[in-house]
Motif scaffolding. Structure first.
Motif, PDB file in Angstrom:
ATOM      1  N   VAL A 112       0.858  -1.184   0.000  1.00 37.95           N
ATOM      2  CA  VAL A 112       0.000   0.000   0.000  1.00 37.95           C
ATOM      3  C   VAL A 112       0.894   1.233   0.000  1.00 37.95           C
ATOM      4  O   VAL A 112       1.850   1.327   0.776  1.00 37.95           O
ATOM      5  CB  VAL A 112      -0.934   0.001   1.233  1.00 37.95           C
ATOM      6  CG1 VAL A 112      -1.749   1.272   1.282  1.00 37.95           C
ATOM      7  CG2 VAL A 112      -1.836  -1.226   1.193  1.00 37.95           C
ATOM      8  N   GLY A 113       0.624   2.169  -0.919  1.00 32.24           N
ATOM      9  CA  GLY A 113       1.402   3.399  -1.000  1.00 32.24           C
ATOM     10  C   GLY A 113       2.451   3.372  -2.100  1.00 32.24           C
ATOM     11  O   GLY A 113       3.057   4.396  -2.398  1.00 32.24           O
ATOM     12  N   ASP A 114       2.717   2.212  -2.719  1.00 31.48           N
ATOM     13  CA  ASP A 114       3.668   2.140  -3.825  1.00 31.48           C
ATOM     14  C   ASP A 114       3.081   2.805  -5.055  1.00 31.48           C
ATOM     15  O   ASP A 114       1.874   2.743  -5.301  1.00 31.48           O
ATOM     16  CB  ASP A 114       4.013   0.684  -4.160  1.00 31.48           C
ATOM     17  CG  ASP A 114       4.872   0.023  -3.101  1.00 31.48           C
ATOM     18  OD1 ASP A 114       5.398   0.765  -2.239  1.00 31.48           O
ATOM     19  OD2 ASP A 114       5.015  -1.202  -3.146  1.00 31.48           O
ATOM     20  N   HIS A 115       3.937   3.476  -5.825  1.00 31.07           N
ATOM     21  CA  HIS A 115       3.518   4.076  -7.080  1.00 31.07           C
ATOM     22  C   HIS A 115       3.856   3.115  -8.213  1.00 31.07           C
ATOM     23  O   HIS A 115       4.975   2.603  -8.291  1.00 31.07           O
ATOM     24  CB  HIS A 115       4.232   5.409  -7.322  1.00 31.07           C
ATOM     25  CG  HIS A 115       3.847   6.454  -6.330  1.00 31.07           C
ATOM     26  ND1 HIS A 115       2.652   7.138  -6.407  1.00 31.07           N
ATOM     27  CD2 HIS A 115       4.488   6.925  -5.217  1.00 31.07           C
ATOM     28  CE1 HIS A 115       2.576   7.998  -5.409  1.00 31.07           C
ATOM     29  NE2 HIS A 115       3.678   7.887  -4.667  1.00 31.07           N
ATOM     30  N   VAL A 116       2.866   2.875  -9.071  1.00 29.47           N
ATOM     31  CA  VAL A 116       3.079   1.959 -10.200  1.00 29.47           C
ATOM     32  C   VAL A 116       2.530   2.602 -11.468  1.00 29.47           C
ATOM     33  O   VAL A 116       1.647   3.461 -11.428  1.00 29.47           O
ATOM     34  CB  VAL A 116       2.383   0.597  -9.976  1.00 29.47           C
ATOM     35  CG1 VAL A 116       2.986  -0.132  -8.802  1.00 29.47           C
ATOM     36  CG2 VAL A 116       0.904   0.752  -9.792  1.00 29.47           C
ATOM     37  N   PHE A 117       3.080   2.209 -12.612  1.00 33.21           N
ATOM     38  CA  PHE A 117       2.569   2.639 -13.904  1.00 33.21           C
ATOM     39  C   PHE A 117       1.710   1.533 -14.477  1.00 33.21           C
ATOM     40  O   PHE A 117       2.102   0.366 -14.486  1.00 33.21           O
ATOM     41  CB  PHE A 117       3.719   2.938 -14.873  1.00 33.21           C
ATOM     42  CG  PHE A 117       4.483   4.167 -14.514  1.00 33.21           C
ATOM     43  CD1 PHE A 117       3.958   5.426 -14.773  1.00 33.21           C
ATOM     44  CD2 PHE A 117       5.733   4.074 -13.918  1.00 33.21           C
ATOM     45  CE1 PHE A 117       4.664   6.571 -14.445  1.00 33.21           C
ATOM     46  CE2 PHE A 117       6.443   5.201 -13.592  1.00 33.21           C
ATOM     47  CZ  PHE A 117       5.908   6.460 -13.850  1.00 33.21           C
ATOM     48  N   LEU A 118       0.536   1.881 -14.966  1.00 40.50           N
ATOM     49  CA  LEU A 118      -0.371   0.915 -15.565  1.00 40.50           C
ATOM     50  C   LEU A 118      -0.534   1.222 -17.034  1.00 40.50           C
ATOM     51  O   LEU A 118      -0.684   2.385 -17.422  1.00 40.50           O
ATOM     52  CB  LEU A 118      -1.745   0.949 -14.890  1.00 40.50           C
ATOM     53  CG  LEU A 118      -1.785   0.574 -13.415  1.00 40.50           C
ATOM     54  CD1 LEU A 118      -3.202   0.736 -12.885  1.00 40.50           C
ATOM     55  CD2 LEU A 118      -1.294  -0.839 -13.213  1.00 40.50           C
TER      56      LEU A 118
END
Length: 86
Positions: free
Chosen positions: A68-74
């Motif tokens: 929770v809180g991780d930034h990811v690219f979709l």
């Protein structure tokens, strides 16, 4: 004229009847046995190729763990068959 005939300059012959296209013979037990053996060989080779591809894909696969809180690219693509007007 069929596309095969236009491309190769001769009529297409099926794997069961290797005679001329106009001459058809009865399918004998030897022809059926040869075809069955060829199908077994093809299935074995396909199974080998699938196994090789699976082992390659498995060796390059990595598990991703997110918190929770991780930034990811979709990467988002529209669904197939959905048309948007406007």
């Amino acid at each position: 004229m069929s596309p095969y005939e236009a491309l190769y300059g001769r009529k297409c012959r099926s794997s069961i009847h290797w005679d001329d296209v106009d001459e058809r013979t009865e399918i004998g037990p030897d022809t059926i046995e040869q075809t069955s053996e060829a199908i077994k060989i093809i299935r074995d080779r396909m199974k080998t190729a699938q196994s090789r591809q699976k082992s390659y894909a498995d060796s390059h696969h990595r598990d991703l763990n997110f918190e929770v809180g991780d930034h990811v690219f979709l990467k988002v693509e529209p669904m197939k068959g959905v048309m948007i007007f406007g």
